[in-house]
Scaffold this motif. Structure first.
Motif, mmCIF file in Angstrom:
data_model
loop_
_atom_site.group_PDB
_atom_site.id
_atom_site.type_symbol
_atom_site.label_atom_id
_atom_site.label_comp_id
_atom_site.label_asym_id
_atom_site.label_seq_id
_atom_site.Cartn_x
_atom_site.Cartn_y
_atom_site.Cartn_z
ATOM 1 N N VAL A 104 0.871 -1.171 0.000
ATOM 2 C CA VAL A 104 0.000 0.000 0.000
ATOM 3 C C VAL A 104 0.909 1.222 0.000
ATOM 4 O O VAL A 104 1.909 1.272 0.715
ATOM 5 N N LEU A 105 0.589 2.185 -0.863
ATOM 6 C CA LEU A 105 1.369 3.409 -0.979
ATOM 7 C C LEU A 105 0.468 4.602 -0.713
ATOM 8 O O LEU A 105 -0.641 4.666 -1.250
ATOM 9 N N GLU A 106 0.940 5.536 0.107
ATOM 10 C CA GLU A 106 0.255 6.822 0.187
ATOM 11 C C GLU A 106 0.899 7.696 -0.874
ATOM 12 O O GLU A 106 2.136 7.798 -0.952
ATOM 13 N N VAL A 107 0.065 8.319 -1.700
ATOM 14 C CA VAL A 107 0.558 9.129 -2.812
ATOM 15 C C VAL A 107 -0.181 10.460 -2.846
ATOM 16 O O VAL A 107 -1.162 10.658 -2.121
ATOM 17 N N ASP A 108 0.277 11.355 -3.718
ATOM 18 C CA ASP A 108 -0.441 12.613 -3.888
ATOM 19 C C ASP A 108 -1.582 12.425 -4.896
ATOM 20 O O ASP A 108 -1.753 11.343 -5.479
ATOM 21 N N LYS A 109 -2.367 13.460 -5.103
ATOM 22 C CA LYS A 109 -3.558 13.377 -5.942
ATOM 23 C C LYS A 109 -3.231 12.957 -7.374
ATOM 24 O O LYS A 109 -3.892 12.095 -7.948
ATOM 25 N N TRP A 110 -2.210 13.558 -7.958
ATOM 26 C CA TRP A 110 -1.858 13.251 -9.346
ATOM 27 C C TRP A 110 -1.457 11.788 -9.473
ATOM 28 O O TRP A 110 -1.907 11.092 -10.386
ATOM 29 N N ASP A 111 -0.618 11.319 -8.564
ATOM 30 C CA ASP A 111 -0.181 9.924 -8.604
ATOM 31 C C ASP A 111 -1.355 8.961 -8.392
ATOM 32 O O ASP A 111 -1.390 7.881 -8.970
ATOM 33 N N TYR A 112 -2.310 9.365 -7.571
ATOM 34 C CA TYR A 112 -3.499 8.540 -7.336
ATOM 35 C C TYR A 112 -4.279 8.346 -8.637
ATOM 36 O O TYR A 112 -4.614 7.218 -9.011
ATOM 37 N N TYR A 113 -4.578 9.440 -9.318
ATOM 38 C CA TYR A 113 -5.389 9.349 -10.536
ATOM 39 C C TYR A 113 -4.651 8.703 -11.705
ATOM 40 O O TYR A 113 -5.278 8.173 -12.611
ATOM 41 N N HIS A 114 -3.335 8.724 -11.696
ATOM 42 C CA HIS A 114 -2.548 8.123 -12.778
ATOM 43 C C HIS A 114 -1.898 6.795 -12.377
ATOM 44 O O HIS A 114 -1.118 6.230 -13.140
#
Length: 187
Positions: A78-88
């Protein structure tokens, strides 16, 4: 006589401060909830017919600052990512990465949190979750005027226990203050 009143007032103040701090800590600890991502299903790739599983799960829950989000999985991450990384579904620049089978994220600020699976295909197939953590200063126990009642499954929300858990703390504090006031006012 004047000295007795000042001692009583000082003693009442110290007692009130101690009780207030103890009840505040008690209520804050009682209010925190640990959410299991996906409930009993845990953190696994959803079926192709159920790719919105985690989005629907997140929309059924209310997350507050101080709560935790737990991920349980096998041979996964599981990775916590920023918004851009989440959508891509970009896994190359995580904020935090876990792969130990049981990961717990403390929700320590209001706003969105984005989590994805480390494998690109799993993320694209719906193994990602975005949660919105509420600012405690903006949370209200009563709905705004004209608000539409939420979906029926709100009754399953762990957050309902928070409102109930705070009421006994407030009652306990009121009883202690009433008792101390009566003790200090007696001759």
């Amino acid at each position: 006589m004047k000295r007795n009143i000042s001692y009583c007032f000082f003693g009442l103040f110290k007692t009130w401060l101690t009780v207030f701090l103890a009840v505040t800590i008690c209520c804050a600890e009682a209010a925190a909830t640990e959410f299991q991502a996906g409930d009993d299903l845990g953190w696994q790739e959803p079926d192709l017919n159920n790719s919105a599983l985690y989005t629907q799960w997140a929309s059924r829950n209310r997350f507050h600052v101080g709560d935790s989000l737990s991920f349980t999985y096998k041979s996964d991450s599981v990775l916590e990512v920023d918004k851009w990384d989440y959508y891509h579904c970009n896994t190359s620049n995580p904020i935090i990465a876990f792969d130990n089978g049981k990961s717990i994220m403390k929700l320590d600020r209001p706003g969105p949190f984005y989590f994805i699976r480390g494998a690109h295909d799993h993320c694209k197939n719906g193994k990602r979750i975005c949660i919105e953590v509420m600012d405690p200063r903006l949370v209200s126990l009563s709905p705004p005027p004209g608000a539409v009642p939420p979906e029926p499954y709100l009754s399953d929300s762990p957050s309902l226990g928070v409102a109930i858990a705070v009421a006994p703390c407030a009652l306990f504090m009121a009883l202690i203050v009433t008792f101390l006031a009566s003790v200090c006012s007696s001759p």
